[in-house]
Design a protein around this motif. Structure first.
Motif, PDB file in Angstrom:
ATOM      1  N   VAL A  45       5.585  -5.063  -0.710  1.00  0.00           N
ATOM      2  CA  VAL A  45       5.675  -4.452   0.606  1.00  0.00           C
ATOM      3  C   VAL A  45       5.640  -5.529   1.679  1.00  0.00           C
ATOM      4  O   VAL A  45       5.101  -6.609   1.476  1.00  0.00           O
ATOM      5  CB  VAL A  45       4.533  -3.441   0.869  1.00  0.00           C
ATOM      6  CG1 VAL A  45       4.584  -2.275  -0.106  1.00  0.00           C
ATOM      7  CG2 VAL A  45       3.172  -4.110   0.829  1.00  0.00           C
ATOM      8  N   THR A  46       6.203  -5.201   2.815  1.00  0.00           N
ATOM      9  CA  THR A  46       6.050  -6.018   4.011  1.00  0.00           C
ATOM     10  C   THR A  46       5.211  -5.194   4.979  1.00  0.00           C
ATOM     11  O   THR A  46       5.455  -3.994   5.173  1.00  0.00           O
ATOM     12  CB  THR A  46       7.416  -6.369   4.618  1.00  0.00           C
ATOM     13  OG1 THR A  46       8.164  -7.104   3.644  1.00  0.00           O
ATOM     14  CG2 THR A  46       7.266  -7.198   5.879  1.00  0.00           C
ATOM     15  N   THR A  47       4.214  -5.848   5.573  1.00  0.00           N
ATOM     16  CA  THR A  47       3.269  -5.138   6.425  1.00  0.00           C
ATOM     17  C   THR A  47       2.721  -6.076   7.491  1.00  0.00           C
ATOM     18  O   THR A  47       2.788  -7.297   7.345  1.00  0.00           O
ATOM     19  CB  THR A  47       2.109  -4.566   5.583  1.00  0.00           C
ATOM     20  OG1 THR A  47       1.156  -3.932   6.431  1.00  0.00           O
ATOM     21  CG2 THR A  47       1.422  -5.641   4.773  1.00  0.00           C
ATOM     22  N   GLU A  48       2.171  -5.490   8.520  1.00  0.00           N
ATOM     23  CA  GLU A  48       1.500  -6.290   9.544  1.00  0.00           C
ATOM     24  C   GLU A  48       0.074  -6.644   9.136  1.00  0.00           C
ATOM     25  O   GLU A  48      -0.545  -7.503   9.775  1.00  0.00           O
ATOM     26  CB  GLU A  48       1.505  -5.538  10.872  1.00  0.00           C
ATOM     27  CG  GLU A  48       2.910  -5.420  11.460  1.00  0.00           C
ATOM     28  CD  GLU A  48       2.940  -4.752  12.817  1.00  0.00           C
ATOM     29  OE1 GLU A  48       1.864  -4.583  13.439  1.00  0.00           O
ATOM     30  OE2 GLU A  48       4.040  -4.411  13.259  1.00  0.00           O
ATOM     31  N   LEU A  49      -0.457  -6.006   8.121  1.00  0.00           N
ATOM     32  CA  LEU A  49      -1.774  -6.376   7.611  1.00  0.00           C
ATOM     33  C   LEU A  49      -1.707  -7.821   7.130  1.00  0.00           C
ATOM     34  O   LEU A  49      -0.697  -8.237   6.562  1.00  0.00           O
ATOM     35  CB  LEU A  49      -2.191  -5.455   6.469  1.00  0.00           C
ATOM     36  CG  LEU A  49      -2.348  -3.977   6.825  1.00  0.00           C
ATOM     37  CD1 LEU A  49      -2.532  -3.134   5.582  1.00  0.00           C
ATOM     38  CD2 LEU A  49      -3.511  -3.791   7.791  1.00  0.00           C
ATOM     39  N   ASP A  50      -2.781  -8.563   7.326  1.00  0.00           N
ATOM     40  CA  ASP A  50      -2.706  -9.989   7.007  1.00  0.00           C
ATOM     41  C   ASP A  50      -3.576 -10.427   5.837  1.00  0.00           C
ATOM     42  O   ASP A  50      -3.638 -11.617   5.530  1.00  0.00           O
ATOM     43  CB  ASP A  50      -3.014 -10.842   8.236  1.00  0.00           C
ATOM     44  CG  ASP A  50      -4.402 -10.583   8.802  1.00  0.00           C
ATOM     45  OD1 ASP A  50      -5.120  -9.726   8.260  1.00  0.00           O
ATOM     46  OD2 ASP A  50      -4.752 -11.251   9.784  1.00  0.00           O
ATOM     47  N   GLU A  51      -4.217  -9.506   5.157  1.00  0.00           N
ATOM     48  CA  GLU A  51      -5.047  -9.828   3.997  1.00  0.00           C
ATOM     49  C   GLU A  51      -4.578  -9.005   2.796  1.00  0.00           C
ATOM     50  O   GLU A  51      -4.481  -7.778   2.887  1.00  0.00           O
ATOM     51  CB  GLU A  51      -6.515  -9.518   4.277  1.00  0.00           C
ATOM     52  CG  GLU A  51      -7.157 -10.430   5.290  1.00  0.00           C
ATOM     53  CD  GLU A  51      -7.248 -11.863   4.787  1.00  0.00           C
ATOM     54  OE1 GLU A  51      -7.446 -12.073   3.577  1.00  0.00           O
ATOM     55  OE2 GLU A  51      -7.113 -12.779   5.615  1.00  0.00           O
ATOM     56  N   PRO A  52      -4.324  -9.644   1.658  1.00  0.00           N
ATOM     57  CA  PRO A  52      -3.882  -8.905   0.472  1.00  0.00           C
ATOM     58  C   PRO A  52      -4.827  -7.769   0.079  1.00  0.00           C
ATOM     59  O   PRO A  52      -4.380  -6.704  -0.345  1.00  0.00           O
ATOM     60  CB  PRO A  52      -3.806  -9.977  -0.610  1.00  0.00           C
ATOM     61  CG  PRO A  52      -3.523 -11.240   0.142  1.00  0.00           C
ATOM     62  CD  PRO A  52      -4.298 -11.098   1.422  1.00  0.00           C
ATOM     63  N   ALA A  53      -6.135  -7.974   0.224  1.00  0.00           N
ATOM     64  CA  ALA A  53      -7.084  -6.919  -0.128  1.00  0.00           C
ATOM     65  C   ALA A  53      -6.904  -5.700   0.776  1.00  0.00           C
ATOM     66  O   ALA A  53      -7.002  -4.558   0.314  1.00  0.00           O
ATOM     67  CB  ALA A  53      -8.514  -7.440  -0.050  1.00  0.00           C
ATOM     68  N   ALA A  54      -6.625  -5.927   2.051  1.00  0.00           N
ATOM     69  CA  ALA A  54      -6.400  -4.819   2.975  1.00  0.00           C
ATOM     70  C   ALA A  54      -5.110  -4.083   2.637  1.00  0.00           C
ATOM     71  O   ALA A  54      -5.040  -2.850   2.732  1.00  0.00           O
ATOM     72  CB  ALA A  54      -6.359  -5.333   4.417  1.00  0.00           C
ATOM     73  N   VAL A  55      -4.090  -4.823   2.231  1.00  0.00           N
ATOM     74  CA  VAL A  55      -2.826  -4.208   1.831  1.00  0.00           C
ATOM     75  C   VAL A  55      -3.056  -3.340   0.593  1.00  0.00           C
ATOM     76  O   VAL A  55      -2.616  -2.189   0.529  1.00  0.00           O
ATOM     77  CB  VAL A  55      -1.742  -5.279   1.558  1.00  0.00           C
ATOM     78  CG1 VAL A  55      -0.447  -4.618   1.081  1.00  0.00           C
ATOM     79  CG2 VAL A  55      -1.496  -6.123   2.801  1.00  0.00           C
ATOM     80  N   ALA A  56      -3.774  -3.883  -0.396  1.00  0.00           N
ATOM     81  CA  ALA A  56      -4.046  -3.128  -1.621  1.00  0.00           C
ATOM     82  C   ALA A  56      -4.832  -1.857  -1.317  1.00  0.00           C
ATOM     83  O   ALA A  56      -4.533  -0.786  -1.854  1.00  0.00           O
ATOM     84  CB  ALA A  56      -4.809  -4.003  -2.613  1.00  0.00           C
TER      85      ALA A  56
END
Length: 175
Positions: A45-56
């Motif tokens: 995914v592409t996202t504005e979140l900047d931490e992999p843990a937050a994306v997960a």
């Protein structure tokens, strides 16, 4: 950020949903450039979140809300996946699994490495590598090998997951 999310236990047992439906749900939640690889829960995914843990965590929330399943989700940057593939330290063979173990808790990786030091098995090999643990084991022995049993305890907790290096190569190609 471009991130990889590895969902644990998808399309095995009773946790079943299509990757097309997952893609639609993630796009509906605001993720861009969503790609899935195989039907086993490998998501880019592409996202504005900047931490992999937050994306997960965000992806796991979408899965829970849309499909009703609580799944383990481990996030990694595309660079971590690339390093895991490029750094695989063991010869690859058709009769063996070439795994990278990913974790959302560094203490899980540390515990697994400690367990690896105690494993006196010529059958399997374990080595640390840049945010992952590499594991080479004969096919058919993943669940009952000495390291596999220790890994299984962390896996049941949803803290770790494995991916075959061949699968990670496909993730990178889709990246």
């Amino acid at each position: 950020m471009r991130a990889v999310v590895l969902l644990r236990g998808v399309n095995v047992g009773g946790v079943r949903f299509s990757m097309r439906d997952l893609t639609d749900a993630l796009e509906g939640a605001g993720f861009a450039d969503v790609r899935t690889v195989l039907a086993s829960g490998n998501v880019l995914v592409t996202t504005e979140l900047d931490e992999p843990a937050a994306v997960a965590s965000a992806v796991a929330r979408v899965v829970r809300e849309r499909f009703g399943f609580d799944v383990g989700a481990i996030g990694a940057g595309l660079d971590v996946v690339r390093r895991a593939v490029e750094g695989y330290p063991f010869p690859r063979a058709a009769d063996r699994h070439a795994y990278a173990v990913f974790a959302d808790d560094e203490s899980a990786l540390a515990d697994l490495l400690e367990a690896a030091a105690e494993v006196a098995s010529a059958e399997e090999r374990v080595r640390s590598g840049g945010g992952v643990v590499y594991w080479d084991v004969p096919k058919g022995r993943t669940l009952d090998s000495p390291f596999g049993r220790r890994f299984g305890r962390w896996q049941q907790a949803g803290t770790v997951t494995t991916r075959n290096i061949a699968t990670l190569e496909k993730v990178l190609a889709a990246g």
